[in-house]
Design an enzyme around this catalytic site. Sequence first.
Site, short mmCIF file in Angstrom:
data_model
loop_
_atom_site.label_atom_id
_atom_site.label_comp_id
_atom_site.label_asym_id
_atom_site.label_seq_id
_atom_site.Cartn_x
_atom_site.Cartn_y
_atom_site.Cartn_z
N HIS A 18 0.85 -1.20 0.00
CA HIS A 18 0.00 0.00 0.00
C HIS A 18 0.89 1.25 0.00
O HIS A 18 2.11 1.16 0.02
CB HIS A 18 -1.01 -0.03 1.14
CG HIS A 18 -0.43 -0.08 2.53
ND1 HIS A 18 0.30 0.94 3.07
CD2 HIS A 18 -0.46 -1.06 3.47
CE1 HIS A 18 0.66 0.63 4.30
NE2 HIS A 18 0.23 -0.60 4.56
N HIS A 21 3.75 1.65 2.51
CA HIS A 21 4.99 0.96 2.15
C HIS A 21 5.72 1.74 1.05
O HIS A 21 6.95 1.84 1.05
CB HIS A 21 4.71 -0.45 1.60
CG HIS A 21 3.94 -1.33 2.53
ND1 HIS A 21 2.80 -1.98 2.15
CD2 HIS A 21 4.16 -1.67 3.81
CE1 HIS A 21 2.34 -2.68 3.15
NE2 HIS A 21 3.14 -2.52 4.18
N CYS A 126 2.30 -10.46 20.22
CA CYS A 126 1.39 -9.92 19.21
C CYS A 126 1.82 -10.47 17.86
O CYS A 126 2.95 -10.20 17.42
CB CYS A 126 1.40 -8.39 19.18
SG CYS A 126 0.51 -7.77 17.74
N CYS A 129 2.68 -7.76 15.18
CA CYS A 129 4.02 -7.17 15.31
C CYS A 129 5.10 -8.23 15.25
O CYS A 129 6.27 -7.91 15.12
CB CYS A 129 4.19 -6.43 16.62
SG CYS A 129 3.10 -5.04 16.85
N CYS A 143 -2.49 -5.08 21.96
CA CYS A 143 -1.31 -4.47 21.35
C CYS A 143 -1.67 -3.06 20.92
O CYS A 143 -2.71 -2.83 20.32
CB CYS A 143 -0.88 -5.30 20.15
SG CYS A 143 0.12 -4.37 18.99
N HIS A 146 -1.78 -2.76 16.93
CA HIS A 146 -2.85 -3.46 16.20
C HIS A 146 -4.21 -3.43 16.91
O HIS A 146 -5.20 -3.87 16.35
CB HIS A 146 -2.42 -4.90 15.91
CG HIS A 146 -1.30 -4.96 14.94
ND1 HIS A 146 0.02 -4.95 15.31
CD2 HIS A 146 -1.31 -4.99 13.58
CE1 HIS A 146 0.79 -4.98 14.24
NE2 HIS A 146 0.02 -4.99 13.18
N LYS A 294 -3.07 5.20 11.30
CA LYS A 294 -2.01 4.65 10.44
C LYS A 294 -2.64 3.89 9.27
O LYS A 294 -3.51 3.04 9.49
CB LYS A 294 -1.15 3.70 11.25
CG LYS A 294 -0.03 3.06 10.43
CD LYS A 294 0.69 1.96 11.19
CE LYS A 294 1.77 1.35 10.31
NZ LYS A 294 2.18 0.02 10.71
N LYS A 297 -2.90 -2.49 6.28
CA LYS A 297 -3.79 -3.48 5.69
C LYS A 297 -4.65 -4.16 6.75
O LYS A 297 -5.70 -4.69 6.45
CB LYS A 297 -2.98 -4.52 4.91
CG LYS A 297 -1.73 -4.97 5.60
CD LYS A 297 -0.69 -5.46 4.60
CE LYS A 297 0.64 -5.66 5.31
NZ LYS A 297 1.73 -5.90 4.40
N1 MSP Z 1 8.89 -7.00 7.91
C1 MSP Z 1 9.03 -5.90 8.79
C2 MSP Z 1 10.35 -5.17 8.55
C3 MSP Z 1 11.57 -6.04 8.67
S1 MSP Z 1 13.00 -5.16 8.29
C4 MSP Z 1 14.24 -6.14 8.72
C5 MSP Z 1 7.88 -4.93 8.59
N2 MSP Z 1 7.22 -5.02 7.44
S2 MSP Z 1 5.94 -4.14 7.06
O1 MSP Z 1 5.57 -4.60 5.75
O2 MSP Z 1 4.95 -4.22 8.08
O3 MSP Z 1 6.40 -2.64 7.02
C6 MSP Z 1 7.44 -2.24 6.17
C7 MSP Z 1 7.64 -0.73 6.24
O4 MSP Z 1 6.47 -0.05 5.81
C8 MSP Z 1 7.95 -0.20 7.65
O5 MSP Z 1 9.01 0.74 7.58
C9 MSP Z 1 6.70 0.50 8.05
O6 MSP Z 1 6.95 1.55 8.93
C10 MSP Z 1 6.23 1.02 6.70
N3 MSP Z 1 4.84 1.35 6.73
C11 MSP Z 1 3.76 0.50 6.84
N4 MSP Z 1 2.64 1.27 6.94
C12 MSP Z 1 2.97 2.58 6.90
C13 MSP Z 1 2.28 3.79 6.93
N5 MSP Z 1 0.96 3.85 7.06
N6 MSP Z 1 2.99 4.94 6.81
C14 MSP Z 1 4.35 4.94 6.63
N7 MSP Z 1 5.04 3.82 6.61
C15 MSP Z 1 4.38 2.65 6.76
O7 MSP Z 1 7.66 -4.10 9.47
#
Ligand code: MSP
Length: 503
Positions: A18, A21, A126, A129, A143, A146, A294, A297
Amino acid sequence: MSRFYVTTPIFYVNDAPHVGHAYTALNADAMARWHRLLGSDVWFLTGTDEHGLKVARSAEENGRTPLEQADVNSARFREAWELLNVSNNDFIRTTEPRHHQAVQALLTAAKDNGWIRKGTYEGWYCVGCEAYYDDEDLDDGNCRVHQRPAEHMVEDNWFFALSEFEEPLRQWYEDNPNAVAPDGYRNEALGIINGGLRDVSISRSSIDWGVPVPWDQDHVFYVWYDALINYATAVGYDADSERFARWWPACTHVIGKDILRFHCVYWPAMLLAAGVTDLPDVRVHGFLLLGGEKMSKSGNVTAISPAEMVDEFGVDGFRYSILRDNPFGPDSEFSYENLLTRYNGDLANAYGNLLQRVITVVGKKCDGLGPAPQPNSPLAAVAAASVADATQAWSQTRAALALEATWRLVRETNEYLQANEPWKMEPGAAVNAVMGDAVEALRIATILASPAIPTAAAEAWRRLGLSGTVDQQRVPDDVAWGQYPGGIALVAGEPLFPRIKAG
Ligand code: MSP
C-alpha cells in the site's frame, strides 16, 4: 569513491503493498538516486520478509502453503516497486538459500562468542508485530499498534543476551550522534536503552516456518532475528568477505518509526555480538495517516494501493507529490486533495509550464536554439542557493525540504519570465539573455528534481537538447551556473504534467 548502501525494510508478505509501504520505498529510492548524482558508488536493497507466524497464518487463511503465499505477495511488491520506478539493485527474499546461510552464520558467530544461551520464555505475543510485549506495553491486554489482544505464550527458547549490550550501545550512540535521525528518534532509541534492556528470546519451537537453528533441530529463529540479517546477507556476509567489507558499514537503513526498536537496539546489538563492530545509520520516518489513523492493511482504515495513485497522477506525479507533501520524520495525513494541489501547483503549473513556455518562446524568438546564459544573471544566485539548500536537505534525508529548495528555483524562473515578458520582445540580444538564463535555470532544476521525477527529468533533458542523460550529471560540478553552452535546438512535446481536475 564514497559508497552509499541504502536499504528499505523488507516487507511482510501477508498482504499486498500500500501507499504507506511505497512511502518508505520512495524515500529510499530518492536517496539512492541523489547519491548517484553525487557520484557515490550506490547499492540499493529492498525485498520481502517471508517467515514467521503472521505469514504462516495468512497463508492458511488463503488456502496456500507459506511459500506459495510468499511467492504471490513477494511478486506483488516487486511489481509495485517496478511500477513506481524504484531503482533497487537487488531484491532479497528471506526464503532464499543465501539468506538462510547468512542468518545461520551470523547467529552462530554470536553464539560462539557466548551471547546466545538456552532459557524459558513466557510472555505476551502480538502476531501482528511478531513481537513479545511486557504487561505495561499493552492497553488492557491489547497491542497498541494493532489494537488486538496479545497471546500468552510459553516457550523453551534460545536467548540473546541483549541486556549485556546496554553499555556498548550507549557508547556507540554517544560516539556517533548522527547514527539515528531525525533527533527525536535518536532520543527514543536512547530512551529504550537507558530504560534497561532484557535478554530476548530469538528462537521458537512451536512453528517450523523459519530459518532452522543450526545447533538445535527443534527450533527456528524468531522472524525478526532472521529478517534483520537480510541487510548483511545481501552484501555478502559470510559468503564473500571482500564484498561485505566493501559495503559495510556504509549503510543507511530507511525505516518507519514502528520498527525503530528492532533497528536501533536489537540489530546493532546482534552485529556487535557477532563481532561486527561498525554499525549502520538509521533514518526514521513517521506514519502516513488516513483520518488520523495509520494506513495499514490490518487496521480499520482502507489501505490505498500504489497503482491507484499512479492511475491518478502518473508515476512521477505520485512520487513527487508524496515526497513533497509528507515531510520525513513526523506522522502526516495522507490526502488526495493535498497531492492534487501539489501536482497541479508544482508540476503542471510551475515545472511543466516553465518547460513548455521556454521551448515555445525559444522557438518563436530565438530560432529554436537555446541561447547561452548570462554569467551575471540574477538567477545565478537563486540557483546556487537552491543547490546548496537541496544538497543539505538531501544529506539529512529530508526530501520535502530538498524539493522545496529546488522548486524555489523553478518558481523564481517563472517570475523572471513574467517580469521580463520575453514573448513581447523582438528577437535579439535582450530576449536571448532572458531565455538563456531560463534554459540554464531549468537545466539545473531538472538535475536537482531528478531523484523525485526521474522519467520526466530524463524527458525534459532530452527536450532541452542537452547531451548525455540527466542521471549522468554530477553534483556539484554540473549544477554550477553557466554550464549550458547555448546554440542547441530545443525539442517541443506534449505537456509533461497535464493538469488534473479534482475527481
Ligand atoms: N517486515 C518488517 C520489517 C523487517 S526489516 C528487517 C515490517 N514489514 S511491514 O511490511 O509491516 O512494514 C514495512 C515498512 O512499511 C515499515 O518501515 C513500516 O513503517 C512502513 N509502513 C507501513 N505502513 C505505513 C504507513 N501507514 N505509513 C508509513 N510507513 C508505513 O515491518
